[in-house]
Design a protein around this motif. Structure first.
Motif, short mmCIF file in Angstrom:
data_model
loop_
_atom_site.label_atom_id
_atom_site.label_comp_id
_atom_site.label_asym_id
_atom_site.label_seq_id
_atom_site.Cartn_x
_atom_site.Cartn_y
_atom_site.Cartn_z
N VAL A 107 0.84 -1.20 0.00
CA VAL A 107 0.00 0.00 0.00
C VAL A 107 0.87 1.25 0.00
N GLU A 108 0.32 2.32 -0.47
CA GLU A 108 1.02 3.60 -0.51
C GLU A 108 0.81 4.33 0.81
N LEU A 109 1.90 4.68 1.47
CA LEU A 109 1.83 5.43 2.73
C LEU A 109 1.82 6.92 2.42
N THR A 110 0.79 7.60 2.90
CA THR A 110 0.64 9.04 2.69
C THR A 110 0.44 9.73 4.03
N ALA A 111 0.40 11.04 4.00
CA ALA A 111 0.14 11.79 5.23
C ALA A 111 -1.26 11.48 5.76
N ALA A 112 -2.17 11.16 4.86
CA ALA A 112 -3.56 10.91 5.25
C ALA A 112 -3.74 9.59 5.98
N ASN A 113 -2.97 8.56 5.62
CA ASN A 113 -3.17 7.25 6.25
C ASN A 113 -2.02 6.85 7.19
N ASP A 115 -1.29 7.60 10.26
CA ASP A 115 -1.70 7.23 11.63
C ASP A 115 -2.29 5.82 11.67
N SER A 116 -3.10 5.48 10.69
CA SER A 116 -3.73 4.15 10.69
C SER A 116 -2.72 3.05 10.35
N ILE A 117 -1.73 3.37 9.51
CA ILE A 117 -0.69 2.38 9.18
C ILE A 117 0.17 2.11 10.41
N GLY A 118 0.49 3.13 11.16
CA GLY A 118 1.27 2.97 12.38
C GLY A 118 2.75 2.81 12.15
N SER A 119 3.50 2.85 13.24
CA SER A 119 4.95 2.68 13.19
C SER A 119 5.44 2.07 14.49
N ASP A 120 4.77 1.01 14.94
CA ASP A 120 5.14 0.38 16.20
C ASP A 120 6.25 -0.65 15.99
N ASP A 146 -6.73 -8.44 22.62
CA ASP A 146 -6.41 -7.22 21.89
C ASP A 146 -7.21 -7.09 20.61
N ARG A 147 -7.41 -5.87 20.22
CA ARG A 147 -7.85 -5.59 18.85
C ARG A 147 -6.78 -6.12 17.90
N PRO A 148 -7.16 -6.74 16.78
CA PRO A 148 -6.16 -7.30 15.87
C PRO A 148 -5.14 -6.25 15.44
N HIS A 149 -3.87 -6.60 15.53
CA HIS A 149 -2.82 -5.68 15.12
C HIS A 149 -2.81 -5.54 13.59
N PHE A 150 -2.38 -4.38 13.11
CA PHE A 150 -2.42 -4.04 11.69
C PHE A 150 -1.02 -4.19 11.11
N ILE A 151 -0.88 -5.02 10.06
CA ILE A 151 0.41 -5.31 9.46
C ILE A 151 0.37 -4.90 7.98
N ASN A 152 1.40 -4.18 7.53
CA ASN A 152 1.43 -3.75 6.14
C ASN A 152 2.86 -3.65 5.62
N LEU A 153 2.97 -3.73 4.31
CA LEU A 153 4.19 -3.40 3.60
C LEU A 153 3.86 -2.15 2.79
N VAL A 154 4.62 -1.06 2.99
CA VAL A 154 4.22 0.21 2.40
C VAL A 154 5.33 0.83 1.56
N ASP A 155 4.86 1.62 0.59
CA ASP A 155 5.73 2.50 -0.18
C ASP A 155 5.54 3.89 0.42
N HIS A 174 3.82 -1.87 11.46
CA HIS A 174 2.99 -2.55 12.46
C HIS A 174 2.26 -1.48 13.27
N ASN A 175 0.95 -1.67 13.44
CA ASN A 175 0.17 -0.78 14.30
C ASN A 175 -0.43 -1.60 15.43
N ALA A 176 0.00 -1.34 16.66
CA ALA A 176 -0.50 -2.05 17.85
C ALA A 176 -1.67 -1.32 18.50
N TYR A 177 -2.06 -0.21 17.94
CA TYR A 177 -3.19 0.58 18.43
C TYR A 177 -3.05 0.99 19.90
N LYS A 178 -1.82 1.19 20.33
CA LYS A 178 -1.52 1.66 21.69
C LYS A 178 -2.11 0.77 22.78
N GLN A 179 -2.22 -0.50 22.49
CA GLN A 179 -2.77 -1.43 23.46
C GLN A 179 -1.67 -1.96 24.38
#
Length: 256
Positions: A107-113, A115-120, A146-155, A174-179
């Motif tokens: 996925v493409e990482l932008t300023a808009a997404n 926060d949801s992509i995360g950097s944990d 926990d809420r399911p963690h979010f995993i992505n490979l981004v450009d 990785h986004n752990a959603y501050k859990q």
């Protein structure tokens, strides 16, 4: 993504043993031998499907240990070989168990997404190309429920300066959603590399960056050799030896 399906290995009944004994005896395979491998799930007409290992080996599912309807492109399968060269397939198998792997597009990482992509933080134990996918074995801290963690490979398109080394630079996020987290979970994921194929060349070089700790960033260098993979599959032709692949311990923790 819903929790990965897992059919536990069970012994077939006496009738199944009798039914498959001829295949086992004729081809030198035994019903008490098992292989475990990472594979692509290839859907055919109707509800039919077969598995393709990362070396190109095609497995025809002649019997299963329960109903399985593919929901993901990649899976870790446990199987018993029943015979060789079934039509266009290299082996016919009994599918003993299957665990689907989280499989996604880059996925493409932008300023808009961002926060949801995360950097944990995330620990990567292995990363390699196989079966036209980037395969990643990794671990992270979590807590049960926990809420399911979010995993992505981004450009990362937010980088002010793009590298000019001719390589494709991506980030494993990785986004752990501050859990709260008190346990370590091992997991795996796959990312489609086919969109990065280029005409006129037979491979693409990647540098994959990830955040291991608050202050430490690491990277993996991965080469995706797609032309070599295609030619190897054609050259090896009608019979291949099945070998178990890089299977690591995967915990029953939901990711998406």
């Amino acid at each position: 993504m819903k929790k990965s399906s897992l059919f536990l290995m069970l012994v077939f009944g006496l009738c199944s043993l009798i039914y498959f004994s001829s295949c086992s005896d004729d081809d030198g395979y035994s019903l008490d031998k098992y292989w475990q491998a990472r594979a692509s799930v290839v859907e055919e007409d109707g509800n039919r499907y077969h598995f393709r290992l990362d070396d190109g080996t095609k497995l025809f599912v002649a019997a299963t240990n329960g109903y399985y309807k593919p929901k993901s492109e990649r899976a870790i399968i446990n199987f018993t070989i029943l015979g060789d060269e079934t039509g266009t397939y290299d082996h016919s198998i009994r599918l003993n168990g299957v665990r689907e792997i989280l499989t996604k597009q880059v996925v493409e990482l932008t300023a808009a997404n961002a926060d949801s992509i995360g950097s944990d933080k995330v620990e990567v134990s292995d990363m390699w190309s196989g079966g036209d996918f980037l395969n990643v074995n990794f671990s992270f801290l979590y807590a049960y429920g926990d809420r399911p963690h979010f995993i992505n490979l981004v450009d990362n398109t937010t980088d002010a300066e793009k590298p000019t080394d001719g390589k494709i630079h991506l980030e494993f996020r990785h986004n752990a959603y501050k859990q709260p987290a008190n346990s370590k979970a091992n997991s795996t994921a796959c990312f489609d590399l086919k969109p990065f194929r280029k005409e006129g060349v037979d491979s693409v070089n990647f540098i994959i960056k990830f955040r291991e700790s608050d202050t430490v960033y690491k990277d993996y260098k991965v080469t995706y050799k797609y032309k070599e993979t295609e030619e190897t599959e054609k050259a090896e032709g009608d019979k291949k030896e099945v070998k178990g692949s890089d299977i690591t311990t995967i915990d029953e923790v939901e990711i998406k």
